[in-house]
Design an enzyme around this catalytic site. Sequence first.
Site, mmCIF file in Angstrom:
data_model
loop_
_atom_site.group_PDB
_atom_site.id
_atom_site.type_symbol
_atom_site.label_atom_id
_atom_site.label_comp_id
_atom_site.label_asym_id
_atom_site.label_seq_id
_atom_site.Cartn_x
_atom_site.Cartn_y
_atom_site.Cartn_z
ATOM 1 C CG ASP A 352 -2.731 -6.410 0.866
ATOM 2 O OD1 ASP A 352 -3.702 -5.747 0.470
ATOM 3 O OD2 ASP A 352 -2.106 -6.171 1.909
ATOM 4 C CG ASN A 360 0.860 5.171 3.175
ATOM 5 O OD1 ASN A 360 1.653 5.477 2.287
ATOM 6 N ND2 ASN A 360 -0.263 4.521 2.924
ATOM 7 C CG ASP A 369 0.866 7.799 -3.439
ATOM 8 O OD1 ASP A 369 0.191 6.897 -2.897
ATOM 9 O OD2 ASP A 369 0.511 8.991 -3.488
ATOM 10 C CD GLU A 395 -3.013 -1.782 1.261
ATOM 11 O OE1 GLU A 395 -3.240 -2.227 2.402
ATOM 12 O OE2 GLU A 395 -3.512 -0.728 0.842
#
Length: 492
Positions: A352, A360, A369, A395
């Site tokens: 993770d 983000n 991304d 993620e």
Amino acid sequence: MLALIHLEEKLPLMHLLRLCRFVCGVVVLALGISQSVALAETDKDTIIVTNSHSWKPFAFSENGIAKGLLVDYWKLFSEINNTPVEFTLSDWNDSLVAMQEGGRIVHAGLLYSKSRDKYLDYVFPLFEITTTLYVVNDSEELKTQGVVPGMVIGVVSGGFEEEYLKMRYPLVATMGFDNNAALIQAARNGKVKRMLVDTQVATYYLLQQENSLGFVPIERMYKKMLYAAVPAGNELLMREIESGIKNIPPHEIDRIKQKWLNTSRTTKIPGWLWPFIGSALLLGAASYILLLKQAVNRKTRALKALNSKLEEYAFTDSLTGLMNRRGLDRVFASKRVKIMLKRGQLGVLMLDVDHFKKINDKYGHLKGDEVLNNLSKALNNYLREAVAISRIGGEEICLLLPAEDFHDLKVIADYICSFIVPQASQDGIGLTVTVSVGALLVDKDGKETSLEALLHHSDRLMYQAKEAGRNRVMLGCLSSQQHHRYSNPVSV
């Protein structure tokens, strides 16, 4: 002498009067008995039938009138057994509370569960019901398949769906609503993006919406039977309901199912049409076969290409190109993984990305991304021995690969954290990428070898790594259940 003759003439008349009085008495007694029996038959105690008022098509209230499949079923029960019933429809949880209060009450239909078994005695299975996970028809939401930890799912409070999620997926959050109508309305208003609803119920409610495709089914969770139930320990009512249900003709039950669930369709064709239909079919079949022979090769090639593309879409994550959860399920069921499990040589790693939300927020979703894409490419390039690399949501990335022992698993995890993961970082903008890893060793003594169990254990280890400070690995073994923790050599 004349007096004696007169007396003898009166005797038959007196006997006749006595006979008449006797017959009248018998008739009056018979009428009284029959009236008492009739009163006894019509004076049966009313059975209260409870259920939800917003559970179409099974039970619902419309303008104060009870309707639905279960309502018609218990009306039929009442007619056949000459037993008066009264419907009390409410919010689902209130119907369960009413059953706990006891009395001459029957739950029209519900699923069996251990918690309900404490205050209910189940009678007979009535109708089959399926339950499906629905998701808002949005490309981003559709990327995450199935149920993953941290997900919020809308349910009916007190319903079996809520109990099922808490038992099977303890890391999932549920948002409860009083009834199905309230749940569907909340979904329509955007309050929930996923909901666990009975398939037949969702079909009824969603078709009434202007945008009937606003929510789509993505996974059927279970198929079970609805049972009639009485308060626990009420043996007399239990026997009465059992015997009454046995009196209901099967064809009447099929009629009710056909009315509300449309289980079959029948069309009566006049006899004179059969010759005409037969001739038309023969002519049409001959023409179709001729055309089919000309087009079959072209269609076959196109179908193979389409199937190949659909299979790629079905088992591949659209963002990273890794396999998705469905692809992971397919690989896990393969012969190679089964052999590894049998020999006890399987490592399950749950990765993770740390602070992905901050990435983000600071650099934008496109950069987030890009991080996931770079990490996916690096894992594919440098872990050739991996049996599967799958993005299972957000993620989180799951890896299945061979591992001999704890040392071997530790070396693999170190290699991922110290060499592979940093390749997703970007020094030019100060973007450093680290991961928290739950690494599970499955040895030959492991008892739980289902994919769901392995993901659950590795996910728990990963969350322990996050709680311990992130940028580290938490090791665990499925058989011994002893977790060993160490810090990553990667600098934060």
